[in-house]
Design an enzyme around this catalytic site. Structure first.
Site, mmCIF file in Angstrom:
data_model
loop_
_atom_site.group_PDB
_atom_site.id
_atom_site.type_symbol
_atom_site.label_atom_id
_atom_site.label_comp_id
_atom_site.label_asym_id
_atom_site.label_seq_id
_atom_site.Cartn_x
_atom_site.Cartn_y
_atom_site.Cartn_z
ATOM 1 N N LYS B 81 0.846 -1.198 0.000
ATOM 2 C CA LYS B 81 0.000 0.000 0.000
ATOM 3 C C LYS B 81 0.883 1.250 0.000
ATOM 4 O O LYS B 81 1.934 1.270 0.643
ATOM 5 C CB LYS B 81 -0.895 -0.044 1.243
ATOM 6 C CG LYS B 81 -1.958 1.039 1.317
ATOM 7 C CD LYS B 81 -2.849 0.870 2.570
ATOM 8 C CE LYS B 81 -3.923 1.954 2.635
ATOM 9 N NZ LYS B 81 -4.799 1.814 3.829
ATOM 10 N N SER B 161 -9.977 2.200 2.996
ATOM 11 C CA SER B 161 -9.019 2.908 2.175
ATOM 12 C C SER B 161 -8.069 1.988 1.415
ATOM 13 O O SER B 161 -7.473 2.425 0.427
ATOM 14 C CB SER B 161 -8.189 3.862 3.035
ATOM 15 O OG SER B 161 -7.362 3.148 3.930
ATOM 16 N N SER B 185 -10.391 -0.071 7.228
ATOM 17 C CA SER B 185 -9.763 0.074 5.911
ATOM 18 C C SER B 185 -9.093 -1.181 5.351
ATOM 19 O O SER B 185 -8.670 -1.181 4.201
ATOM 20 C CB SER B 185 -8.729 1.200 5.945
ATOM 21 O OG SER B 185 -9.358 2.443 5.869
#
Lengths: 95, 498
Positions: B81, B161, B185
């Site tokens: 990420k 997210s 998330s």
């Protein structure tokens, strides 16, 4: 508690985010929606409840107070938008 | 399709076993993933690709495998990420304010994965600063979910997210990916994309080198194709780090060895407050199915109450923005990232204000300003301190349930299946926040929570169930999750249209 445009402008100033005057009414309206949602917390009886400081009950670890890192100014400055002679450069701060 | 070109479809454990047997090489696996990434540009999951780094590490991994000194994740290609700082590789938390930022250091978690032999394929899209539930706030543009409804081609959100991570794993662009979870998330996008995701106990994974959103809530975790894979990757990510004062100095168990498949005699709590008005029947039915599956596996099901559940989201939307306003104060245009062009006579305050106005997107600005407001003089007690007291009560709800003998808590992962991109654009921000209604309590209480794909809705979209465990008992929790995974028998994959 309702937020008006002048409060929204004050909050933007405190947060150091430039908001154009034309955008203040919409911003104030959004704040009011979110704060309206948050207001529910007023329903909870919190008498005698301690505010949470740490979610896991742990004592912060101590370490010896000594230098463990350093001597790499080039790396520290490598991402700066404006670095000169080993310093971060900014606009004039003191008149 | 040749075997080489479909190697990207493997999960971590399957690929590991083939690598150990010498039947495939890490270079083959890595090339298969790189090829899949090249063909999936439309998903917009990978935003910074690092094929050179990947192949270099894959070659090194193949050598170690041949020499017989391969660490546990040796040669397994994964995505990282964009929130994780990776040395020399752009790391910008999907924000324009960090444009061009190339860290001189590596986050502890990504370093640990590298030390375990994992191969980094590149950086994954996400909501800006991890603030969002639909991956629509990224400076890189939206991520597409590889899943589509049976009867239409509408573009769906992969959740957020960690939307890029979810999309990439579901579309087989990598074997697994890192995520982070502040209010849901990891678990919400995992549910939206039909994959597994676990947020460990607060303090399990070091936060050092991960761009901070809300420090008392943020935790990293793996997003994978199976519960076994989650156990393998979580073990590699966990562990004490002197550079994060909140990281727990506890031994990390062999999580994979704890997957016994036996949950007989365990007690599973079903919290009545998670039965929400207006919840789709399919979610309700899935939850009931999950309950039955655990019962059939020999667990005892009890109804429990977590009375402060309703106040978790409002408390979160005080605490998280408050911490964010403080954490994001560092983006000032001085040390890294974007600096606004200044006009004649502009001083340092104008530089801050213009830089932050240009660099932050609307949702980030909104949260920073809300945080500023709730921390400002006169409101600190009414909002921030009250929210922290409510947080104490939310944690106590869970402690009471565990003290009464509950081992795990079973809930839906999300209140709906993946929704359409743009569907929430005109809704007020609070409606988007409701996505995290079942997950946010777990962050506030610092507990481990795992989302497991458990079924499809009538439009063919995946739905997830969440299991919540006791602190530090991720191994036991993953064992229960695997029982659920086996019973649900979820094997569906999105059909390839990209």
């Amino acid at each position: 508690m309702s937020i008006d445009e002048s409060t929204a402008a004050k909050v933007a100033k405190l947060a150091r985010i430039k908001v154009e005057d034309d955008d203040l009414p919409a911003l104030a309206a959004e704040f009011n929606t979110i704060l309206g949602f948050i207001e529910q917390l007023g329903e909870v009886d919190v008498d005698g409840v301690e505010p949470m400081v740490s979610v896991t009950p742990m004592r912060l670890k101590r370490r010896v107070d000594e230098v463990t890192d350093g001597k790499m100014p080039d790396k520290v400055m490598s991402n700066a938008p404006d670095a000169r002679e080993g310093f971060f450069a900014v606009p004039k701060v003191v008149e | 399709m040749t075997r080489e070109s479909s190697l990207n479809r493997f999960g971590l454990s399957g690929a590991r076993d083939l690598l150990r047997k010498g039947e495939v090489s890490s270079v083959d696996l890595t090339n298969a993933c790189l090829e899949a990434i090249e063909g999936a540009g439309v998903l917009n999951a990978f935003v910074h690709k690092t094929p050179e780094i990947a192949l270099e590490r894959a070659e090194a991994a193949d050598k170690r495998l041949a020499q017989g000194d391969a660490p546990k994740m040796c040669g397994l290609p994964i995505g990282i990420k964009d929130l994780f700082c990776t040395k020399g590789v752009p790391s910008q938390a999907a924000s324009n304010i960090l444009e061009g930022f190339k860290p001189e250091y590596e986050s502890t978690v990504s370093q640990k994965l590298q030390d375990a032999g994992a191969v980094m394929l590149g950086k994954l899209n996400m909501d800006e600063f991890a603030m969002g539930s639909s991956n629509e706030t990224a400076c890189y543009g939206n991520v597409l979910n590889p899943w589509r409804r049976d009867n239409d081609d509408a573009q769906l959100t992969p959740g957020g997210s960690s939307g890029g991570s979810a999309s990439a794993v579901a579309a087989d662009l990598c074997l697994a990916a890192t995520g982070t979870d502040t209010g849901g998330s990891i678990r919400q996008p995992a549910a939206f994309a039909g994959i597994t995701g676990i947020k460990p106990t607060y303090g399990r994974c070091s936060r050092w080198g991960i761009v901070a959103f809300a420090s008392s809530l943020d935790q990293a975790g793996p997003m994978t194709k199976s519960v076994r894979d989650a156990a393998i990757m979580l073990e590699a990510m966990c562990g004490h780090d002197p550079k994060d004062s909140t990281s727990a100095d506890l031994t990390v168990p062999d999580f994979e060895a704890m997957l016994t498949g036996d949950i007989r005699g365990k007690t599973i709590g079903i919290p009545r407050e998670y039965r929400m008005d207006g919840m789709p029947d399919e979610i309700e039915a899935l939850w009931a199915d999950g309950r039955k599956m655990m019962e059939d596996a020999g667990a005892k099901i009890v109804d429990i109450s977590l009375p402060h559940t309703k106040y978790a989201l409002p408390a979160y939307y005080v605490i998280a923005p408050a911490e964010a306003s403080s954490n994001l104060a560092r983006y000032d245009g001085v040390r890294y990232g974007h600096r606004a062009k200044l006009a004649q006579g502009d001083g340092i305050t104008e530089m801050y204000e213009k830089t932050r106005a240009e660099g932050f997107g609307p949702e980030v600005k909104r949260r920073v300003m809300i945080g500023t407001y709730v921390l400002s003089a006169g409101f600190y007690d009414a909002y921030y301190n009250r929210a922290r007291k409510v947080r104490t009560l939310i944690k106590k709800d869970f402690e009471d349930a565990f003290a009464a003998g509950v081992d795990y808590i079973l809930t839906p992962a999300t209140p709906s299946a993946a929704f359409g991109l743009g569907e929430m654009t005109d809704a007020d921000p609070v409606r988007m926040y409701l996505n995290d209604v079942f997950t946010v309590t777990v962050n506030l209480a610092g507990l481990p929570g795992v989302s497991v794909p458990a079924g499809l809705d009538k439009q063919g979209l995946p739905l997830g169930l969440q299991l919540i465990g006791r602190p530090w008992e991720e191994g036991d929790l993953l064992n229960a999750a695997q029982v659920l995974e086996n019973a649900a028998g979820f094997v569906a994959k999105p059909s390839k249209w990209w």
